[in-house]
Design an enzyme around this catalytic site. Structure first.
Site, PDB file in Angstrom:
ATOM      1  N   ASN A  75       0.841  -1.199   0.000  1.00 16.26           N
ATOM      2  CA  ASN A  75       0.000   0.000   0.000  1.00 16.26           C
ATOM      3  C   ASN A  75       0.881   1.255   0.000  1.00 16.26           C
ATOM      4  O   ASN A  75       1.964   1.282   0.598  1.00 16.26           O
ATOM      5  CB  ASN A  75      -1.020   0.005   1.133  1.00 16.26           C
ATOM      6  CG  ASN A  75      -0.445  -0.215   2.517  1.00 16.26           C
ATOM      7  OD1 ASN A  75       0.606  -0.806   2.676  1.00 16.26           O
ATOM      8  ND2 ASN A  75      -1.140   0.263   3.533  1.00 16.26           N
ATOM      9  N   GLU A  99       0.297   5.273   0.625  1.00 14.70           N
ATOM     10  CA  GLU A  99      -0.647   6.316   1.041  1.00 14.70           C
ATOM     11  C   GLU A  99      -0.179   7.690   0.579  1.00 14.70           C
ATOM     12  O   GLU A  99       0.907   7.846   0.013  1.00 14.70           O
ATOM     13  CB  GLU A  99      -0.817   6.240   2.567  1.00 14.70           C
ATOM     14  CG  GLU A  99      -1.405   4.894   2.966  1.00 14.70           C
ATOM     15  CD  GLU A  99      -1.671   4.752   4.454  1.00 14.70           C
ATOM     16  OE1 GLU A  99      -1.212   5.587   5.248  1.00 14.70           O
ATOM     17  OE2 GLU A  99      -2.357   3.774   4.811  1.00 14.70           O
ATOM     18  N   CYS A 152      -3.994   0.585  -2.597  1.00 10.74           N
ATOM     19  CA  CYS A 152      -3.881  -0.671  -1.858  1.00 10.74           C
ATOM     20  C   CYS A 152      -2.767  -1.552  -2.417  1.00 10.74           C
ATOM     21  O   CYS A 152      -2.374  -1.434  -3.592  1.00 10.74           O
ATOM     22  CB  CYS A 152      -5.197  -1.446  -1.946  1.00 10.74           C
ATOM     23  SG  CYS A 152      -6.543  -0.728  -0.974  1.00 10.74           S
ATOM     24  N   GLU A 175      -2.908  -4.694  -3.187  1.00  8.42           N
ATOM     25  CA  GLU A 175      -3.382  -5.541  -4.287  1.00  8.42           C
ATOM     26  C   GLU A 175      -3.337  -4.770  -5.610  1.00  8.42           C
ATOM     27  O   GLU A 175      -2.997  -5.330  -6.663  1.00  8.42           O
ATOM     28  CB  GLU A 175      -4.823  -5.998  -4.032  1.00  8.42           C
ATOM     29  CG  GLU A 175      -5.012  -6.863  -2.800  1.00  8.42           C
ATOM     30  CD  GLU A 175      -5.344  -6.042  -1.548  1.00  8.42           C
ATOM     31  OE1 GLU A 175      -4.807  -4.928  -1.383  1.00  8.42           O
ATOM     32  OE2 GLU A 175      -6.131  -6.543  -0.728  1.00  8.42           O
ATOM     33  N   CYS A 187     -10.205  -5.311   0.525  1.00  6.53           N
ATOM     34  CA  CYS A 187     -11.335  -4.373   0.564  1.00  6.53           C
ATOM     35  C   CYS A 187     -12.240  -4.614  -0.652  1.00  6.53           C
ATOM     36  O   CYS A 187     -11.855  -5.301  -1.605  1.00  6.53           O
ATOM     37  CB  CYS A 187     -10.833  -2.931   0.589  1.00  6.53           C
ATOM     38  SG  CYS A 187     -10.143  -2.350  -0.974  1.00  6.53           S
ATOM     39  N   CYS A 235     -10.716  -3.802  -3.993  1.00  3.89           N
ATOM     40  CA  CYS A 235      -9.684  -4.754  -4.431  1.00  3.89           C
ATOM     41  C   CYS A 235     -10.278  -6.094  -4.837  1.00  3.89           C
ATOM     42  O   CYS A 235      -9.744  -6.770  -5.709  1.00  3.89           O
ATOM     43  CB  CYS A 235      -8.608  -4.909  -3.365  1.00  3.89           C
ATOM     44  SG  CYS A 235      -7.515  -3.467  -3.347  1.00  3.89           S
TER      45      CYS A 235
HETATM   46  N1  THU Z   1      -5.338  -1.599   2.335  1.00  2.00           N
HETATM   47  C1  THU Z   1      -4.768  -2.413   1.386  1.00  2.00           C
HETATM   48  O1  THU Z   1      -3.618  -2.199   0.980  1.00  2.00           O
HETATM   49  N2  THU Z   1      -5.505  -3.425   0.904  1.00  2.00           N
HETATM   50  C2  THU Z   1      -6.779  -3.718   1.293  1.00  2.00           C
HETATM   51  O2  THU Z   1      -7.402  -4.593   0.716  1.00  2.00           O
HETATM   52  C3  THU Z   1      -7.365  -3.023   2.441  1.00  2.00           C
HETATM   53  C4  THU Z   1      -6.681  -1.785   2.859  1.00  2.00           C
HETATM   54  C5  THU Z   1      -4.561  -0.454   2.839  1.00  2.00           C
HETATM   55  C6  THU Z   1      -5.107   0.887   2.421  1.00  2.00           C
HETATM   56  C7  THU Z   1      -4.565   1.798   3.494  1.00  2.00           C
HETATM   57  O3  THU Z   1      -3.258   2.210   3.117  1.00  2.00           O
HETATM   58  C8  THU Z   1      -4.479   0.908   4.713  1.00  2.00           C
HETATM   59  O4  THU Z   1      -4.573  -0.435   4.245  1.00  2.00           O
HETATM   60  C9  THU Z   1      -5.571   1.158   5.731  1.00  2.00           C
HETATM   61  O5  THU Z   1      -6.824   1.084   5.166  1.00  2.00           O
END
Ligand code: THU
Length: 140
Positions: free
Chosen positions: A43, A45, A54, A56, A87, A90
Site C-alpha cells: 500500500n 498512502e 492498496c 493488491e 477491501c 480490491c
Molecule cells: N489496504 C490495502 O492495501 N488493501 C486492502 O485490501 C485493504 C486496505 C490499505 C489501504 C490503506 O493504506 C491501509 O490499508 C488502511 O486502510
C-alpha cells in the site's frame, strides 16, 4: 516450500516496503499468474488521503505491465491479529483478472499464516459484475 508459502514470503517482503504513515497499517500482496509468474505490491498512502492505493492494486499494476492478465492465487499480509481480507474495491480489481475459482489467502504476520482466511474470489465477491457482462462471454 509450497506455492502458498512462496507467495506468503514475497507478500511479507512487499509489506516491508509499505508507505503508510497515516494509517500505520502496512499491507503486502503477492499474486501468481496462470503462467507461473509472481508479482507483488504494497500500500502507498498520500497526504491527500483518498489518493492512497492498496497493496493488491500495486501487484495488479505490476502484473499488467508485464503483459499478464490471469491471477490464479493471491496472498495478502496485514498487521493485527485478524487477517484483513481485501477491501471491496480490491475484490473487484482481482475479479477483473481471475476466474471465480482463483484462491485468495488473507494472512497476518502477527498470527502467522496458520490464521489465514482462504476463500475463492467467487466467494469473496459473489454474483459480481465483470468483463463477461460487457462482452457477453460466460464466466468459466
Ligand atoms: N489496504 C490495502 O492495501 N488493501 C486492502 O485490501 C485493504 C486496505 C490499505 C489501504 C490503506 O493504506 C491501509 O490499508 C488502511 O486502510
Amino acid at each position: 516450500m509450497s506455492d502458498f508459502e512462496e507467495l506468503y514470503d514475497i507478500a511479507v517482503a512487499a509489506q516491508d516496503h509499505a508507505y503508510c504513515p497515516y494509517s500505520r497499517y502496512p499491507v503486502g500482496a503477492a499474486l501468481r499468474t496462470a503462467s507461473g509468474k509472481v508479482f507483488s505490491g504494497c500500500n502507498v498512502e498520500n497526504a491527500a488521503y483518498p489518493l492512497g492505493s492498496c497493496a493488491e492494486a500495486g501487484a495488479i499494476t505490476a502484473m499488467v505491465l508485464a503483459g499478464e492478465h490471469e491471477i490464479v492465487e493471491l496472498v495478502t499480509v496485514t498487521g493485527g491479529i485478524v487477517p484483513g481480507t481485501p477491501c471491496g474495491g480490491c475484490r473487484q480489481r482481482i475479479r477483473e483478472f481471475a476466474q471465480s475459482s482463483a484462491v485468495v489467502h488473507s494472512t497476518t504476520t502477527e498470527s502467522g499464516h496458520k490464521a489465514s482466511i482462504t476463500l475463492t474470489i467467487g466467494e469473496l465477491l459473489p454474483e459480481s459484475f465483470g468483463p463477461e457482462n460487457l462482452f457477453g462471454k460466460p464466466e468459466s
